[in-house]
Design an enzyme around this catalytic site. Structure first.
Site, PDB file in Angstrom:
ATOM      1  N   GLU A  34      10.090   1.382  10.468  1.00 26.09           N
ATOM      2  CA  GLU A  34      11.029   2.636  10.378  1.00 26.09           C
ATOM      3  C   GLU A  34      10.192   3.871  10.588  1.00 26.09           C
ATOM      4  OE1 GLU A  34      14.050   1.989   9.860  1.00 26.09           O
ATOM      5  OE2 GLU A  34      14.283  -0.213   9.368  1.00 26.09           O
ATOM      6  N   GLU A  47      10.336  16.491  14.857  1.00 22.78           N
ATOM      7  CA  GLU A  47      10.706  16.349  13.403  1.00 22.78           C
ATOM      8  C   GLU A  47       9.789  17.292  12.528  1.00 22.78           C
ATOM      9  OE1 GLU A  47       9.139  12.744  11.492  1.00 22.78           O
ATOM     10  OE2 GLU A  47      11.092  12.612  10.557  1.00 22.78           O
ATOM     11  N   CYS A  66      13.791  10.804   6.499  1.00 26.05           N
ATOM     12  CA  CYS A  66      13.923  10.568   7.986  1.00 26.05           C
ATOM     13  C   CYS A  66      15.485  10.443   8.495  1.00 26.05           C
ATOM     14  CB  CYS A  66      13.591   9.099   8.059  1.00 26.05           C
ATOM     15  SG  CYS A  66      14.330   7.815   6.897  1.00 26.05           S
ATOM     16  N   LYS A 122       0.913  -1.211   0.137  1.00 25.29           N
ATOM     17  CA  LYS A 122      -0.090  -0.070  -0.017  1.00 25.29           C
ATOM     18  C   LYS A 122       0.817   1.295  -0.017  1.00 25.29           C
ATOM     19  CE  LYS A 122      -1.764   2.917   2.801  1.00 25.29           C
ATOM     20  NZ  LYS A 122      -1.817   4.200   1.928  1.00 25.29           N
TER      21      LYS A 122
HETATM   22  P1  NAD Z   1       2.433   8.462   7.511  1.00 24.54           P
HETATM   23  O1  NAD Z   1       2.669   7.812   8.729  1.00 24.54           O
HETATM   24  O2  NAD Z   1       1.654   9.597   7.325  1.00 24.54           O
HETATM   25  O3  NAD Z   1       2.385   7.699   6.094  1.00 24.54           O
HETATM   26  C1  NAD Z   1       2.935   6.284   5.785  1.00 24.54           C
HETATM   27  C2  NAD Z   1       1.888   5.529   5.284  1.00 24.54           C
HETATM   28  O4  NAD Z   1       1.187   5.028   6.387  1.00 24.54           O
HETATM   29  C3  NAD Z   1       1.153   5.850   4.206  1.00 24.54           C
HETATM   30  O5  NAD Z   1       1.030   4.820   3.100  1.00 24.54           O
HETATM   31  C4  NAD Z   1      -0.166   6.143   4.909  1.00 24.54           C
HETATM   32  O6  NAD Z   1      -1.187   6.094   3.976  1.00 24.54           O
HETATM   33  C5  NAD Z   1      -0.165   4.999   5.801  1.00 24.54           C
HETATM   34  N1  NAD Z   1      -0.979   5.336   7.122  1.00 24.54           N
HETATM   35  C6  NAD Z   1      -1.639   6.384   7.399  1.00 24.54           C
HETATM   36  N2  NAD Z   1      -2.197   6.122   8.792  1.00 24.54           N
HETATM   37  C7  NAD Z   1      -2.096   4.979   8.839  1.00 24.54           C
HETATM   38  C8  NAD Z   1      -2.837   3.992   9.729  1.00 24.54           C
HETATM   39  N3  NAD Z   1      -3.686   4.387  10.817  1.00 24.54           N
HETATM   40  N4  NAD Z   1      -2.940   2.554   9.799  1.00 24.54           N
HETATM   41  C9  NAD Z   1      -1.932   2.123   8.544  1.00 24.54           C
HETATM   42  N5  NAD Z   1      -1.375   2.806   7.721  1.00 24.54           N
HETATM   43  C10 NAD Z   1      -1.422   4.133   7.706  1.00 24.54           C
HETATM   44  O7  NAD Z   1       4.061   9.088   6.982  1.00 24.54           O
HETATM   45  P2  NAD Z   1       4.483  10.038   5.847  1.00 24.54           P
HETATM   46  O8  NAD Z   1       3.892  11.300   6.068  1.00 24.54           O
HETATM   47  O9  NAD Z   1       3.881   9.440   4.588  1.00 24.54           O
HETATM   48  O10 NAD Z   1       6.029   9.815   6.143  1.00 24.54           O
HETATM   49  C11 NAD Z   1       6.744  10.773   6.529  1.00 24.54           C
HETATM   50  C12 NAD Z   1       7.147  10.136   7.842  1.00 24.54           C
HETATM   51  O11 NAD Z   1       7.973   8.719   7.396  1.00 24.54           O
HETATM   52  C13 NAD Z   1       8.291  10.732   8.562  1.00 24.54           C
HETATM   53  O12 NAD Z   1       8.007  10.742   9.877  1.00 24.54           O
HETATM   54  C14 NAD Z   1       9.677  10.219   8.278  1.00 24.54           C
HETATM   55  O13 NAD Z   1      10.525  10.353   9.287  1.00 24.54           O
HETATM   56  C15 NAD Z   1       8.954   8.534   8.124  1.00 24.54           C
HETATM   57  N6  NAD Z   1       9.971   7.976   7.370  1.00 24.54           N
HETATM   58  C16 NAD Z   1      10.837   7.198   8.292  1.00 24.54           C
HETATM   59  C17 NAD Z   1      12.096   6.379   7.427  1.00 24.54           C
HETATM   60  C18 NAD Z   1      12.771   5.320   8.103  1.00 24.54           C
HETATM   61  O14 NAD Z   1      13.401   4.819   7.438  1.00 24.54           O
HETATM   62  N7  NAD Z   1      12.995   5.488   9.361  1.00 24.54           N
HETATM   63  C19 NAD Z   1      12.193   6.492   6.157  1.00 24.54           C
HETATM   64  C20 NAD Z   1      11.245   7.610   5.340  1.00 24.54           C
HETATM   65  C21 NAD Z   1      10.271   8.212   6.190  1.00 24.54           C
END
Ligand code: NAD
Length: 471
Positions: free
Chosen positions: A243, A374, A277, A168
């Protein structure tokens, strides 16, 4: 409209996602959005494909994954352009990422037949062995900042170990995931092994995390979302790897080339417009060279080429959305309110895209929200220190522990400080975090489990012990 990918079928889904091109702030595509029925179908397809895919020899799976890598390599330019347009990242970076996707698939194709069980020397005379068994159907939930790279970090080991997958992507960036799914089929992945279903996170992501036929969720995204997924997965004791967010430190000692350190300090936070991230968003610098470093960083940031992601000369593109731009602008305003010194940046560029100039705040300190939280946009804070112990204490004063850098020419100090900093990934005299062959992941609230390298294979298998009585 681009349909979902379930098995080898292309259903229309329950709704539509309008995909925006952030450099133009205009729609670039329409994509089908899955509802609960499509999610169930995708899980059922993956379940059906599991016995044959996991029943293959590892060598047979490897052959298909090598072909998948080759097919991706043949489409690097197409995938890079798609990602540059959809995420707004500079085309040079997007090309690196598309090649990295091919490299990752190739690495895990190679890993498939090199991940072994054990023979156990027990107290009994019989034969005791351990097997690495695939988990079953794995749900991959990925964010919008590195959509195809992060999907592949999970896809590679999941498929190599014999799992089948429901992927997804984030609603903002579903295009490269759908294209990867198509390329997988073209490379010979059996239908149902990789299903791609864009859809709203709070509904479809949530439902995937709760689904009784999903064995594991591999998630990358915000810490808050990770927390929710962990709670949901607990209901069915799902395996999870997470992650999550970061606020990575970049410790600079006075004995290094400050101009060079300033270039890296800027590149490591403003790459991907700060939406990384691993962004080294807290620069922690020895007081002796503090003013010099802030000045040198300002010189780099104010001359950075911000603009069209498809222009080879561009160093920083737009942020992903209007709301992400507003979020960063709010932190710029907050920085002033909290009493940090605004050095440069934070202004919008003329035109329609979601562009911001890279922002630097100096004289920051832990306890300020701009230091602790962040931001996930092109903004960095600079904090002075006097002693090595103070530098380490500031670096560790965070709920996060994903990555970090430290700059020194003193070998002993480098080793001492590297071991004292509580992050999963740390680079000394370098700003790189990602090494395909090495484990990647976070301490503390930055995550659970490791991706990349052979360590990732552990997270996509169950250990089974089998004892043969020989008497
Ligand atoms: P997000 O958590 O909003 O969304 C990530 C994914 O989760 C999307 O596909 C979203 O549709 C889905 N999602 C949202 N709510 C959900 C729920 N309740 N249940 C299941 N899935 C759900 O994150 P984002 O805004 O897309 O990405 C940015 C964040 O990701 C930042 O905090 C960044 O630090 C983190 N990030 C971490 C890494 C790592 O390797 N540690 C890498 C890239 C990004």
């Amino acid at each position: 409209m681009q349909p979902l990918l379930i098995g080898d079928r292309r259903p229309a889904g329950a709704g539509t996602i309008s995909v925006i091109e952030p450099a133009l702030a205009r729609p670039m595509a329409e994509v089908a959005s899955a509802g609960p029925a499509e999610l169930d179908q995708a899980v059922a397809e993956a379940n059906q494909a599991f016995p044959d895919w996991s029943g293959n020899t590892a060598v047979a799976r490897a052959e298909i994954l090598f072909r998948f890598s080759d097919v991706v390599r043949a489409h690097v330019e197409e995938l890079a352009t798609l990602e540059a347009r959809n995420v707004g990242k500079p085309i040079g970076d997007a090309r690196w990422e598309a090649n990295h996707v091919a490299d990752t698939l190739r690495y895990y194709a190679g890993a498939a037949d090199k991940f072994f069980g054990e023979t156990v020397q027990g107290a009994k005379a019989g034969l005791d062995i351990t097997l690495r068994q695939p988990l079953g159907v794995v749900g991959l939930i990925v964010p919008w900042n590195f959509p195809m790279v992060i999907a592949t970090w999970k896809l590679g080991p999941a498929l190599a170990c014999g799992n089948t997958v429901v992927l997804k992507p984030a609603s903002l960036t579903p295009l490269s995931a759908l294209r990867l799914g198509e390329l997988g089929l073209e490379a010979g992945l059996p239908p149902g092994v990789l299903n791609v279903i864009p859809g709203p996170g709070a509904k479809i992501g949530q439902q995937l995390s709760a689904h009784p036929d999903i064995a594991k969720i591999a998630f990358t995204g915000e810490t808050e979302t990770g927390r929710r997924i962990m709670a949901t997965a607990a209901e069915t004791i799902k395996r999870i790897s997470l992650e999550l967010g970061g606020k990575s430190p970049n410790i600079i000692f006075a004995d290094v080339d400050i101009e060079e350190a300033a270039k890296h300090a800027c590149a490591s936070v403003f790459a991907n417009a700060g939406q990384d991230c691993c962004a080294r968003a807290r620069v922690i610098v020895e007081r002796k060279v503090y003013s010099k470093l802030v000045e040198a960083m300002a010189a780099v940031a104010t001359t950075m080429r911000v603009g069209d992601p498809l222009d080879d000369k561009t160093e920083m593109g737009p942020v992903i959305s209007a709301s992400q731009r507003e979020r960063t602008e709010n932190y710029v305003a907050l920085g002033r309110q909290e009493g940090a010194r605004h050095v440069c940046g934070g202004e919008r560029l003329e035109g329609d895209g979601y562009f911001l100039r890279p922002a630097i705040f100096a004289d920051a300190r832990p306890g300020m929200r701009i230091v602790d939280e962040e931001i996930f946009g092109p903004m960095v804070v600079v904090i002075p220190f006097d002693t090595e112990a103070e530098a380490v204490a500031i670096a560790n004063d965070s709920i996060y522990g994903l990555s970090g850098s430290l700059w020194t020419n003193d070998l002993k100090r480098g080793l001492r400080v590297a071991r004292a900093v509580r992050t999963g990934v740390l680079s000394v005299n370098s700003s790189s975090s990602v090494h395909l062959q090495a484990p990647f992941g976070g301490f503390k609230q930055s995550g659970l489990g490791r991706e990349l390298g052979m360590h990732a294979m552990e997270h996509y298998t169950e250990l089974q012990n089998i004892y043969f009585e020989t008497n």
